[in-house]
Design an enzyme around this catalytic site. Structure first.
Site, mmCIF file in Angstrom:
data_model
loop_
_atom_site.group_PDB
_atom_site.id
_atom_site.type_symbol
_atom_site.label_atom_id
_atom_site.label_comp_id
_atom_site.label_asym_id
_atom_site.label_seq_id
_atom_site.Cartn_x
_atom_site.Cartn_y
_atom_site.Cartn_z
ATOM 1 N N HIS A 176 -55.452 -52.758 -13.910
ATOM 2 C CA HIS A 176 -55.336 -52.005 -13.095
ATOM 3 C C HIS A 176 -55.132 -50.536 -13.488
ATOM 4 C CE1 HIS A 176 -50.838 -52.526 -13.533
ATOM 5 N NE2 HIS A 176 -50.778 -51.225 -13.335
ATOM 6 N N ASP B 4 -54.186 -59.254 -16.328
ATOM 7 C CA ASP B 4 -54.362 -57.973 -15.926
ATOM 8 C C ASP B 4 -54.521 -57.143 -17.310
ATOM 9 O OD1 ASP B 4 -54.179 -55.545 -14.787
ATOM 10 O OD2 ASP B 4 -52.398 -55.644 -13.749
ATOM 11 N N SER C 49 -46.981 -50.117 -17.430
ATOM 12 C CA SER C 49 -48.244 -50.798 -17.367
ATOM 13 C C SER C 49 -49.037 -50.495 -18.518
ATOM 14 C CB SER C 49 -49.031 -50.606 -16.053
ATOM 15 O OG SER C 49 -48.213 -51.380 -14.870
#
Ligand code: ARG
Ligand code: GLU
Length: 712
Positions: free
Chosen positions: A84, A219, A647
């Site tokens: 992402h 991810d 992240s």
């Protein structure tokens, strides 16, 4: 007998309680936590984690694209981050013929790696406390003079730090101005896309699973840092070569053990641990629920549209993800804060603070009244604070016509400048290019429905004096019917025609005639005049009070663990690989496996769609060298205190090896932006076993795994 049975139960709860660690620590000060970290199993020294004069873990950690974290994993500048985080790059290289979003992308060699104009990644060179230097010479000055002097001091510090090198320096306030740190960075400018799994892996679970455990998302995406021949940052060029890092992380394919030490090294964005009870109450009871409601409404429109056709599904996918991400996080936050009774916890802490302040005349003077002042300030300004948040939701997240109005307003304000510089034609061409992209993913009918619902809600929520007359006089539906029929902002042909015939008085005419523009203009400037000044005053006054409040905490409770709120600077947080027990009667295990991917796929939910290859490999249990006890770990949770910006952050083991990539938190733990709860708060990591399995076995990109240093 009864007591005897209670002991084991309590010791389990205690274990959960003691093992989770709150705090996001400044790497250059990590020495102070070395003993504690070693007691939890860490084998490294503080110098291994952060050092200026020799290589250390920090040299492998990059701030990726400004909002995420990434880590170097090979001697040739190979870089890992989340799917992402690389999403917009993957998307921008995708087309119908080369659908990298759907099928993934793997460069077979360095020549095939894809350039990404505008994408940067920065390494922290050093972090240095400069509080004394910033405050130098300000003693006895009034506030304004002192501010000026501090700015001057900061300017000098930055200039000195950048002298004779290619670095970028900045001075940032920590703990609301109780401390200042100089941060020197090296910014890389040529970051190429090397690989990405299909979305059915990288986004597996979609919105259904976002912020949720158990999780099975792969991810990750793969990039490479390129530099000039001197190994220094250089603009994008074919002459650039792969970067040779000062340090890169070895990758751990060891078996994982619940309870083992974990550490997350990255760039967390924002936390608000010091909010006063009244402030938190305002957020929980009024501000967040209203924002959630605004998004409920836009999501109801978008979700229905996306279900109605494939074209709309594709158009709105990434907008929907953006709106839903915050929406879902907030719902989780409020739920968590209520469950633990966060307001009561705040009140208790405030009582303890005040009691302590009253034990010494000097403290009483400085600190005894501060919490009341903070709470009073919230009451006084909550209308403005609320108006500010609602304007964000309405004007910036709401109907996209407002985005167009804002952009056109800025463009037309520059009309004369462009004209004078002789660049008008070129500017119009560029502006049109942007519009092409916008209208590709825009549906006026969807936007109209969002406009109606959000305008109604805004009018209902905002106090009357903060609303423009036009919203008080006409109904949302009435406005919408006219706007979406006539405004240039919602129709590409009309918009282009307007630009093609642009004249000196076009701006004036637009402001007079285009109802869409008028609604934006009136609403936005009412907000700017009536709400923004108070909202700004609130923030600056609150920050002044917070500075004193936090100073009091540090002075009066020197034995508590203090850490500065996140501010997008490099931080370390540590804890353990462990599950959690956030709900009565159930326990979350600490890891998931490939089996769970197939089980989710069997539910038929489109968020769990897979490409056939995954099912084939799962059926054959083809796990290669990546299995543990015959299973393939996919994700695991840990008690590391993380937030947005973490992240892509590496999750690092006791020896400094990469265990996986942080990408989310469990729903029950999103409250940790306000209050960390040891039994609930867990970060979610995609295990590097799974990442390498996808590269090697699933995608056949073993050459990338071969670049890395594997430890087992
Ligand atoms: N919740 C994670 C974060 O805050 C992941 C968001 C991207 N994934 C998604 N399904 N929207 O950024
Ligand atoms: N997904 C978040 C990010 O993009 C990290 C999750 C969190 O907020 O903890 O940074």
């Amino acid at each position: 007998m009864k007591k005897y049975f209670l002991i084991p139960l309590f010791s389990i709860l205690n274990f959960l309680h003691l093992s989770a660690e709150e705090g996001m620590l400044i790497p250059s000060l990590i020495q102070a936590f070395e003993d504690d970290m070693r007691a939890m199993g860490m084998k490294l020294s503080a110098e291994d984690i952060y050092a200026v004069n020799h290589s250390s873990l920090k040299d492998a950690i990059l701030h990726f694209g400004g909002g995420c974290t990434a880590e170097l994993v090979s001697s040739q500048g190979l870089l890992l981050t989340n799917h992402h985080c690389g999403f917009s790059q993957i998307q921008s290289h995708s087309s119908l013929e080369n659908d990298y979003l759907k099928y993934g992308f793997w460069a077979k060699n360095k020549k095939e790696e894809l350039k990404n104009p505008g994408l940067t990644a920065s390494r922290v060179v050093r972090i240095q406390e400069v509080t004394k230097d910033v405050l130098f010479g300000t003693k006895g000055m009034d506030k304004e003079e002192a501010m000026k002097k501090m700015e001057e001091n900061i300017g000098k510090l930055i200039k000195d730090a950048m002298k004779g090198n290619h670095y970028i320096a900045d001075v940032q306030a920590f703990n609301y101005g109780n401390q200042y740190f100089l941060i020197v960075k090296e910014k890389f400018l040529d970051i190429r896309l090397v690989g990405a799994p299909p979305s059915s892996i990288g986004k597996f679970g979609g919105d259904t699973d976002n912020w949720v455990w158990p999780r099975h998302t792969g991810d990750f995406s793969v990039f490479r840092v390129y530099v000039g021949k001197d190994n220094k940052p250089a603009e994008i060029s074919d002459n650039n070569v792969p970067y040779q890092p000062i340090h890169y992380l070895p990758v751990s394919l060891k078996d994982r053990k619940p309870g083992e030490f974990t550490m997350v090294y990255g760039f967390p964005g924002t936390t608000e641990q010091h909010l006063s009870s009244e402030h938190l109450r305002f957020i929980m009871d009024k501000e967040r629920p209203a924002r959630i409601k605004m998004r409920d409404k836009s999501l109801s429109v978008i979700n229905a549209a996306m279900r109605s056709s494939d074209a709309l599904r594709i158009k709105y996918a990434s907008k929907q993800a953006r709106i839903a991400n915050g929406w879902k996080k907030w719902i989780g936050q409020i739920g968590g804060l209520k469950t633990v009774n966060a307001i009561q916890i705040k009140l208790d802490r405030e009582r303890r603070y005040n009691q302590m302040a009253n034990t010494k005349p000097e403290w009483k003077n400085k600190y005894a009244g501060i919490i009341k002042e903070m709470n009073d300030l919230v009451k006084k300004y909550q209308d403005a604070e609320f108006g500010y948040s609602m304007a964000i939701e309405y004007l910036f997240v709401g109907p996209e016509i407002f985005k167009q109005a804002r952009g056109l307003n800025r463009f037309l304000k520059n009309y004369e400048n462009y004209k004078e510089a002789g660049t008008l034609e070129k500017e119009i061409e560029n502006y049109k290019k942007g519009l092409e992209g916008f209208f590709k993913d825009y549906d006026a009918n969807v936007d109209k429905q969002i406009f109606v619902l959000l305008t109604e809600e805004y009018v209902k929520q905002i106090s009357k004096e903060n609303l423009p007359d036009i919203l008080k006089e006409k109904s949302a539906q009435e406005l919408a019917d006219k706007i979406y029929k006539k405004s240039i902002l919602v129709n590409k042909e009309r918009y282009f025609k307007f630009l093609d015939r642009l004249k000196k008085n076009s701006y004036k005419k637009l402001k007079k005639k285009d109802l869409g523009f008028i609604v934006w203009d009136k609403t936005f400037y009412t907000f700017v005049d009536k709400v923004l000044p108070d909202a700004r005053a609130f923030t600056s006054k609150m920050n002044e009070l917070l500075k004193i409040y936090v100073a009091g905490k540090m002075e009066m409770f020197p034995n508590d663990k203090h850490w500065p709120d996140a501010n997008s600077t490099l931080r370390i947080t540590y804890g353990k690989l462990e599950g959690s027990a956030p709900h009565d009667g159930m326990v979350y295990l600490e890891h998931t496996t490939l089996k769970g991917i197939i089980a989710k796929n069997n539910t038929g939910n489109p968020d769990y769609e897979l490409l056939p290859r995954m099912k084939e490999l799962a059926e054959k249990k083809e796990y290669g060298q990546y299995a543990q006890d015959g299973e393939l770990w996919v994700c695991f949770t840990g008690s590391n205190h993380t937030t947005g910006g973490n992240s892509g952050s590496p999750v690092i083991d006791a020896e400094g090896n990469l265990m996986g990539l942080n990408f989310d938190r469990t729903w029950e733990s999103t409250m940790s932006d306000f209050m960390f709860d040891t039994s609930r708060c867990r970060n979610i990591t995609v295990d590097i076993h799974y990442v390498l399995w996808v590269m090697d076995v699933y995608a056949g990109a073993k050459h990338l795994v071969d670049e890395m240093t594997i430890v087992r």
